[in-house]
Write a protein that holds these residues in place. Structure first.
Motif, short mmCIF file in Angstrom:
data_model
loop_
_atom_site.label_atom_id
_atom_site.label_comp_id
_atom_site.label_asym_id
_atom_site.label_seq_id
_atom_site.Cartn_x
_atom_site.Cartn_y
_atom_site.Cartn_z
N ALA A 10 -2.36 7.40 -5.61
CA ALA A 10 -0.76 7.23 -5.90
C ALA A 10 -0.12 6.36 -4.82
O ALA A 10 -0.42 6.10 -3.78
CB ALA A 10 -0.38 8.70 -5.67
N ILE A 11 1.22 5.83 -5.27
CA ILE A 11 1.69 4.77 -4.58
C ILE A 11 3.14 5.37 -4.10
O ILE A 11 3.64 5.51 -5.17
CB ILE A 11 1.89 3.48 -5.21
CG1 ILE A 11 0.44 2.94 -5.58
CG2 ILE A 11 2.60 2.36 -4.23
CD1 ILE A 11 -0.49 2.52 -4.58
N TRP A 12 3.41 5.80 -3.10
CA TRP A 12 4.86 6.14 -2.69
C TRP A 12 5.33 5.04 -1.79
O TRP A 12 4.80 4.43 -0.75
CB TRP A 12 4.80 7.31 -1.77
CG TRP A 12 4.24 8.75 -2.66
CD1 TRP A 12 3.65 8.59 -4.03
CD2 TRP A 12 4.27 10.23 -2.10
NE1 TRP A 12 3.42 9.90 -4.39
CE2 TRP A 12 3.75 10.76 -3.32
CE3 TRP A 12 4.66 10.72 -1.18
CZ2 TRP A 12 3.75 11.94 -3.35
CZ3 TRP A 12 4.58 11.99 -0.93
CH2 TRP A 12 3.94 12.87 -2.11
N ALA A 13 6.60 4.73 -1.92
CA ALA A 13 7.49 3.87 -1.08
C ALA A 13 8.41 4.88 -0.34
O ALA A 13 8.98 5.66 -0.93
CB ALA A 13 8.04 2.87 -2.00
N MET A 14 8.39 4.53 0.85
CA MET A 14 9.48 5.25 1.91
C MET A 14 10.57 4.41 2.02
O MET A 14 10.87 3.21 2.45
CB MET A 14 8.78 5.43 3.17
CG MET A 14 7.82 6.18 3.25
SD MET A 14 6.84 6.21 4.82
CE MET A 14 7.99 6.72 5.95
N GLU A 15 11.76 4.80 1.26
CA GLU A 15 13.03 4.24 1.12
C GLU A 15 14.10 5.02 0.73
O GLU A 15 13.78 6.09 0.04
CB GLU A 15 12.86 3.14 -0.12
CG GLU A 15 14.05 1.91 0.24
CD GLU A 15 14.25 1.16 1.29
OE1 GLU A 15 15.06 1.37 2.16
OE2 GLU A 15 13.44 0.20 1.57
N THR A 16 15.32 4.90 1.44
CA THR A 16 16.50 5.67 0.94
C THR A 16 17.24 4.91 -0.12
O THR A 16 17.65 3.99 -0.05
CB THR A 16 17.65 5.60 2.31
OG1 THR A 16 16.71 6.24 3.45
CG2 THR A 16 18.62 6.60 1.87
N THR A 17 17.14 5.87 -1.31
CA THR A 17 17.84 5.31 -2.56
C THR A 17 18.28 6.56 -3.37
O THR A 17 17.95 7.69 -3.01
CB THR A 17 16.71 4.48 -3.45
OG1 THR A 17 15.74 5.60 -4.07
CG2 THR A 17 15.90 3.27 -2.96
N GLU A 58 -2.86 -11.18 -0.61
CA GLU A 58 -2.10 -12.15 -0.39
C GLU A 58 -0.70 -11.65 -0.71
O GLU A 58 0.27 -12.30 -0.33
CB GLU A 58 -2.39 -13.23 -1.30
CG GLU A 58 -3.68 -14.19 -1.18
CD GLU A 58 -3.36 -14.91 0.14
OE1 GLU A 58 -2.53 -15.30 0.52
OE2 GLU A 58 -4.60 -14.66 0.92
N SER A 59 -0.50 -10.56 -1.40
CA SER A 59 0.77 -10.14 -1.84
C SER A 59 0.74 -8.53 -1.73
O SER A 59 -0.22 -7.79 -1.74
CB SER A 59 1.36 -10.40 -2.98
OG SER A 59 0.62 -9.83 -4.03
N THR A 60 1.99 -7.85 -1.34
CA THR A 60 2.18 -6.43 -1.54
C THR A 60 1.70 -5.86 -2.96
O THR A 60 1.01 -5.05 -3.19
CB THR A 60 3.53 -5.90 -1.26
OG1 THR A 60 3.69 -6.36 0.09
CG2 THR A 60 3.51 -4.29 -1.14
N ALA A 61 2.11 -6.48 -4.00
CA ALA A 61 1.77 -6.38 -5.44
C ALA A 61 0.33 -6.29 -5.62
O ALA A 61 -0.18 -5.35 -6.24
CB ALA A 61 2.51 -7.18 -6.28
N ALA A 62 -0.53 -7.35 -4.98
CA ALA A 62 -1.95 -7.24 -5.22
C ALA A 62 -2.60 -6.11 -4.59
O ALA A 62 -3.39 -5.48 -5.23
CB ALA A 62 -2.47 -8.50 -4.91
N ALA A 63 -2.16 -5.88 -3.32
CA ALA A 63 -2.53 -4.61 -2.87
C ALA A 63 -2.26 -3.12 -3.58
O ALA A 63 -3.13 -2.41 -3.60
CB ALA A 63 -1.97 -4.53 -1.28
N LEU A 64 -1.02 -3.24 -4.14
CA LEU A 64 -0.89 -2.00 -4.82
C LEU A 64 -1.49 -1.90 -6.02
O LEU A 64 -2.02 -0.61 -6.38
CB LEU A 64 0.67 -1.90 -5.04
CG LEU A 64 1.65 -1.72 -3.96
CD1 LEU A 64 3.04 -1.65 -4.27
CD2 LEU A 64 1.05 -0.65 -2.79
N ARG A 65 -1.74 -3.07 -6.83
CA ARG A 65 -2.90 -2.98 -7.92
C ARG A 65 -4.14 -2.44 -7.64
O ARG A 65 -4.72 -1.69 -8.51
CB ARG A 65 -2.72 -4.24 -8.38
CG ARG A 65 -1.25 -4.63 -9.40
CD ARG A 65 -1.63 -5.85 -10.28
NE ARG A 65 -1.79 -7.04 -9.36
CZ ARG A 65 -0.71 -7.84 -8.99
NH1 ARG A 65 0.42 -7.62 -9.10
NH2 ARG A 65 -1.06 -9.08 -8.21
N ALA A 66 -4.75 -2.97 -6.49
CA ALA A 66 -5.90 -2.70 -6.05
C ALA A 66 -5.98 -1.20 -5.84
O ALA A 66 -7.10 -0.40 -6.05
CB ALA A 66 -6.46 -3.34 -4.65
#
Length: 140
Positions: free
Chosen positions: A44-51, A29-37
């Motif tokens: 490991a959770i990596w986000a692709m973003e320019t920061t 239902e949400s990205t947060a729920a997917a990442l928690r699972a």
């Protein structure tokens, strides 16, 4: 999560052809729920973003269980999702734009992950002309 409808769906079947039926899919239902699972499963959770905190994707060692998060092309990865990520990675860009579209960025980083995992070494031995000739000779 995201804008596309969850599979199975006729629009996905039209775009992906038979590949949509060969890739395991789970819907959340949400990205947060997917990442928690995924984190619970040891990814490991990596986000692709320019920061300012991002590291160049080629300068980090890819863990054996890795989930990559890509944002949408208008807003990128949501800030709350960035906070959930173990690491932020970026592809260096030059010029006026500081990002690539998702269809261009995803294969670049996925290729590096597969390279580090050694998957490409295995694929090269299977796809090499020598391997192909041997396989053809064996079937005669």
């Amino acid at each position: 999560c995201g804008y596309p409808p969850p599979p199975p769906h006729p629009k996905i079947d039209k775009t992906a052809f038979a590949a949509a039926r060969s890739v395991p899919v789970r819907h959340f239902e949400s990205t947060a729920a997917a990442l928690r699972a995924l984190r619970h499963e040891g990814y490991a959770i990596w986000a692709m973003e320019t920061t300012a905190r991002s590291r160049v994707y080629t300068s980090v060692a890819c863990p054996p269980k890795l989930a990559l998060v890509l944002g949408n092309e208008e807003a990128g990865v949501d800030p709350s999702v960035l906070e959930m990520a173990d690491l932020l990675v970026e592809i260096p860009t030059f010029g006026l734009k500081n990002s690539l579209n998702v269809a261009s960025a995803a294969p670049v980083v996925v290729f590096e992950v597969l390279r580090q995992w050694g998957v490409l070494d295995d694929a090269a031995s299977v796809l090499s002309p020598a391997a192909g000739a041997g396989a053809a000779a064996e079937t005669r």
